[in-house]
Design an enzyme around this catalytic site. Sequence first.
Site, short mmCIF file in Angstrom:
data_model
loop_
_atom_site.label_atom_id
_atom_site.label_comp_id
_atom_site.label_asym_id
_atom_site.label_seq_id
_atom_site.Cartn_x
_atom_site.Cartn_y
_atom_site.Cartn_z
N SER A 212 0.85 -1.19 0.00
CA SER A 212 0.00 0.00 0.00
C SER A 212 0.89 1.24 0.00
O SER A 212 1.66 1.44 -0.93
CB SER A 212 -0.95 -0.03 1.20
OG SER A 212 -1.83 1.09 1.18
N MET A 333 -0.06 1.29 5.09
CA MET A 333 -0.83 1.61 6.29
C MET A 333 -1.98 0.64 6.45
O MET A 333 -2.42 0.00 5.49
CB MET A 333 -1.35 3.05 6.22
CG MET A 333 -2.24 3.34 5.03
SD MET A 333 -2.78 5.07 4.97
CE MET A 333 -4.08 5.04 6.19
N ASP A 336 -4.42 -4.66 6.24
CA ASP A 336 -4.81 -5.56 5.17
C ASP A 336 -3.67 -6.55 4.87
O ASP A 336 -2.51 -6.16 4.77
CB ASP A 336 -5.14 -4.75 3.91
CG ASP A 336 -5.72 -5.61 2.80
OD1 ASP A 336 -6.36 -6.63 3.11
OD2 ASP A 336 -5.55 -5.23 1.62
#
Length: 396
Positions: A212, A333, A336
């Site tokens: 991410s 961040m 997930d």
Amino acid sequence: MSLASFKAASSSPPPSPIDPIKVMVVDNAVVVRGLVGRWISEETDMKLVASHRSGREAVADIAKVNPDVVILDIEMPDMDGITALPLIIQAKRDVMVLMASTLTRRNAEISLKCLSLGAADYVPKPETNAGVTTSPAFKREILDKVRALGRRRKISGRAFRAASPAGSPAAAAAPRVSSPSIAPQSVGFNDSGFKLRAMGTTIPKVLLIGSSTGGPQALTTVLKALGSFIDRVPVLITQHMPPTFTTILAEHAAKASGRPAAEGRDGEPIQAGRIYVAPGGKHMVVRKTGGTNVIHLEDGPPINFCKPAVDPLFTSAAQAWGAQTFGCVLTGMGHDGAHGAGDIVAAGGSVIAQDEATSVVWGMPGAVAQAGHACAVLPIDQIAPKIMRVFSGDRS
């Protein structure tokens, strides 16, 4: 710390902060400047220190107001974002820059270029000012990313640009950082220790990567180092990105690795020697059809506020390949990938994670490490060599 506790700690602002995150907003549109500035000012752990309509104004003011995070528009009069970015970094090398742009092919290209020049992350803007004022998702993403980047800046005392190319303005400005053998304390964790798992006993047959914030730079580093190794295995990537951005990310992946890379297509057989990127706005999963593992695209709701999300890819791949599954969680961040990583190790596969020192934000890899799913937690430049050793039969 449990995963539930990590999620709560990483998603909530700290109470009564002594040192709020200082934010500069740079955007041509007065409506956007005013609205984003108000959102920042309403947060107890943030402080709006400046608001400007052009990059030139931002560059002139950066040293005076000393922000932790700059939200930088791309299209502005006098001096645009890509011109202002290296000047901002040169004036204040420890600042975190969050690029903002609408979802056009040109702006997506520029945003990814800015990441290679030292920007920490990007956020897609709604195409109209009215869309900005009515989009709760845009507000949440802005505040979440400012908070994550600002915390990272304050914890480390500097912005770390993990994979800036040698010779770039970011590489010249960024301090050299050595990776500790044990990751230092991360936001939301009570202690810095975590337990590593033993590597699985089965040689993997598929490589999965989730990332991410900071992911495009990290992915470039890993894929470039893997190179011809990719001929031996399929590589499936979920990077949190909107449509258009993932198309360009796949093109960059092909250039970095020298191997075919494209967004995954529904029903496409998965083959060694190819890189499959989850398309923005869809979850990419693996399904077994007639004994063959194929790409399947799902249009369900966001998972962990993300679409595409890493968890469904990891979980479905573990069901398809079992103990032959190998996952890698890079900078990002949130959390997930942690649940899917657990499914991989439960199936007998293995997972490695990027360390905190070389992550722009140690949320996703930190969640995997703290949950006890990781077999190794490594700096970004050691990820690809580790992958190649494991796929060659090294179990250490």
